[in-house]
Design an enzyme around this catalytic site. Sequence first.
Site, PDB file in Angstrom:
ATOM      1  N   ASP A 371     -30.770 -36.078  17.494  1.00 44.87           N
ATOM      2  CA  ASP A 371     -29.417 -35.448  16.964  1.00 44.87           C
ATOM      3  C   ASP A 371     -28.188 -36.272  16.671  1.00 44.87           C
ATOM      4  OD1 ASP A 371     -28.498 -32.760  15.969  1.00 44.87           O
ATOM      5  OD2 ASP A 371     -28.213 -32.445  18.326  1.00 44.87           O
ATOM      6  N   ASP A 562     -29.980 -32.196  22.592  1.00 44.40           N
ATOM      7  CA  ASP A 562     -29.223 -31.539  24.171  1.00 44.40           C
ATOM      8  C   ASP A 562     -30.393 -31.034  24.698  1.00 44.40           C
ATOM      9  OD1 ASP A 562     -30.200 -29.819  22.441  1.00 44.40           O
ATOM     10  OD2 ASP A 562     -28.016 -28.782  21.882  1.00 44.40           O
ATOM     11  N   ASP A 566     -32.666 -27.765  20.689  1.00 47.14           N
ATOM     12  CA  ASP A 566     -33.462 -28.333  19.590  1.00 47.14           C
ATOM     13  C   ASP A 566     -35.141 -28.370  19.925  1.00 47.14           C
ATOM     14  OD1 ASP A 566     -32.013 -29.205  17.863  1.00 47.14           O
ATOM     15  OD2 ASP A 566     -31.577 -30.365  19.277  1.00 47.14           O
TER      16      ASP A 566
END
Length: 668
Positions: A371, A562, A566
């Site tokens: 990410d 995180d 997700d």
Amino acid sequence: MEDNNYLENKVVETEENMDPLLKSSKEIHPLSKDGEDDDDDVLDLNKVEEEETVLSHWPLLTALLILLVMLTLEYGFKFHPAFPLNLIIYTIAFLLAGYNVLGMAFRKAKHFDFFNEFFLMSVATIGAFSIGSYSEGVAVMVFYSTGEWFQDAAVNKAKKSIKALLDIRPDQVTVLRNGNPEVIDPKQIVLDELIQVKSGEKVALDGILDSESATFNTAALTGESKPDTKRKGEQVLAGMINLDKVSQIQVKSLFKDSKLSKILEMVQDATARKSQTQLFISRFAKIYTPIVFALALLVCFAPYFFVDPYNFHQWFYRALVFLVISCPCALVVSIPLGYFGGIGLASRNGILFKGSNFLDVMIKINTVIMDKTGTLTKGVFKVQEVITQDIDENELIRLAAAIEANSTHPIAKAIVEYADEKAAGLKAENVEEISGHGLKGTVEGKVILAGNAKLLKKFNIFYPSEVDDLVDTIVVIAVNDKYAGYITIADEIKEDAKQAIQQMHDLKIQTVMLSGDKQAVVDKVAKALGIDQAFGDLLPEGKVEKVQGFKDAGNRIAFVGDGVNDAPVVALADAGIAMGGLGSDATIETADIVIQNDQPFKITTAIKIGKITSQIVWQNITIAMVVKVIVLILGAGGIANLWEAVIADVGVALLAILNAVRIQKMKL
């Protein structure tokens, strides 16, 4: 079954699949106070055995002394005690050295479990006595029990190593009640009470700083010794050490619910979640041991049909040698101990593996998908510019801050922080989050839209075309279905992000970045860091599709994010890695691996630890199997005797254990 299937890897192991390390550590001293088996199938780090002294093993040491005296008399002074005196003396030594082993063998035999190392050793030593090889029978039991002693000590040391690393919660805390300080047990503290932490003291419970500011050492949690300065209202976690003046903290989590307690529980559970190598060795031992018994019987009786004259005593002795050397203790103890050491090494470096299975997974990873926000960038956004159309700038900021106050996204926090007092007392109503787009709500009777350009398109609101050409992150605002302007937000790349990407490339690992930000922003960050592929404008389901595409192409994937938003991608990846996991309970629950600080280079550290652990484990497997096969052949051929068999067995076990323990002291 996929060896890293996410859901199956989350299953807590049953007694059938229990880690041999755990079995060994509890079976080594098999008789509990009530004479029953200890049926715990999860290693409890809170029940680490008390430090054993040499004198606590006086029966074994006495047996060793008797053996040495008898051997000195026999070989030094050529004095052989007459029968039955020699039998009585050796029997006493045998029982002192082997009462635990014999007891465990008997208890297992009652349940028709004959194919285990305890029964194997009991048969071999009693067999030696039956043919008059008293000294060798005692020697086998003494050296085997000594090896078990050292194994037990190594296991307990590994437990203590991790317990000392993580169980750093203070056993007392100073609480302010009615303005007076009281020193009590942290378990008695209730939520929202104020605790006082002096300079040099550890924080006992999670909370928010009530003092204006304070500096803390977070090394115990993150593996980094760099001081972290907190401001009033910011989160402070149990285990941090106050480096500043006396500080006050408002408690927000009970003792049992602190991040540190959850981490300790996670590492405790990790020791029961086994790798594929451990599972293989467990299954191998179940097959291997009965085969060894069958081969020993063949060694003893098969020569009757081929050798003339057949000497039962000779071939029975060779069968006993065969049984002794075939003992699988070097494998079933040293291998899980190696993985245990790997978990400990990772913990000292601020990386928490949820199980030894993920140590194996990490060495197979060839693609790391990350990410952007909070992983490669700091996630600390600042408002750079406010552009308005037909509305006052302060009014736009007020309305935007009122609706963004309902979001925890870093961009939303940046807008709220920038608005400061301008939006004080202003509240949004009927706030609705539109996934991947932004927020919709009502402020002072006005319908407000705040999000990306796709949000305005969704509601068919016209906006200037140049907005789509902006590279920077923006929040577009619409008031009563009319475009009102946008706010430019800037994020900053982490200092070690470029180093982390380079390290991955050095390991021949493909790097990919996924983000919901505009493709232009994503490309800019990817170019700066040297990332192989980058995809922007992704909704949560878009990220899942991208990850699935890489999996379908045959890649072994680690996803770094995180661990909260997700979750579907984490579940899909071979290994889900959470960055900065101390900030979120959900992160610890969701991820397979938690990097406790925000440093991307720890991703490659996790891979290196996996490789180190794998190397040690396979070294132990190779050493144990090669030596055993050689001595098995020599024993069956009558070249090796019981002395050599037990020394080889215990020697290999100790060598493998020392090799495994070596992991715990490695520096990366």
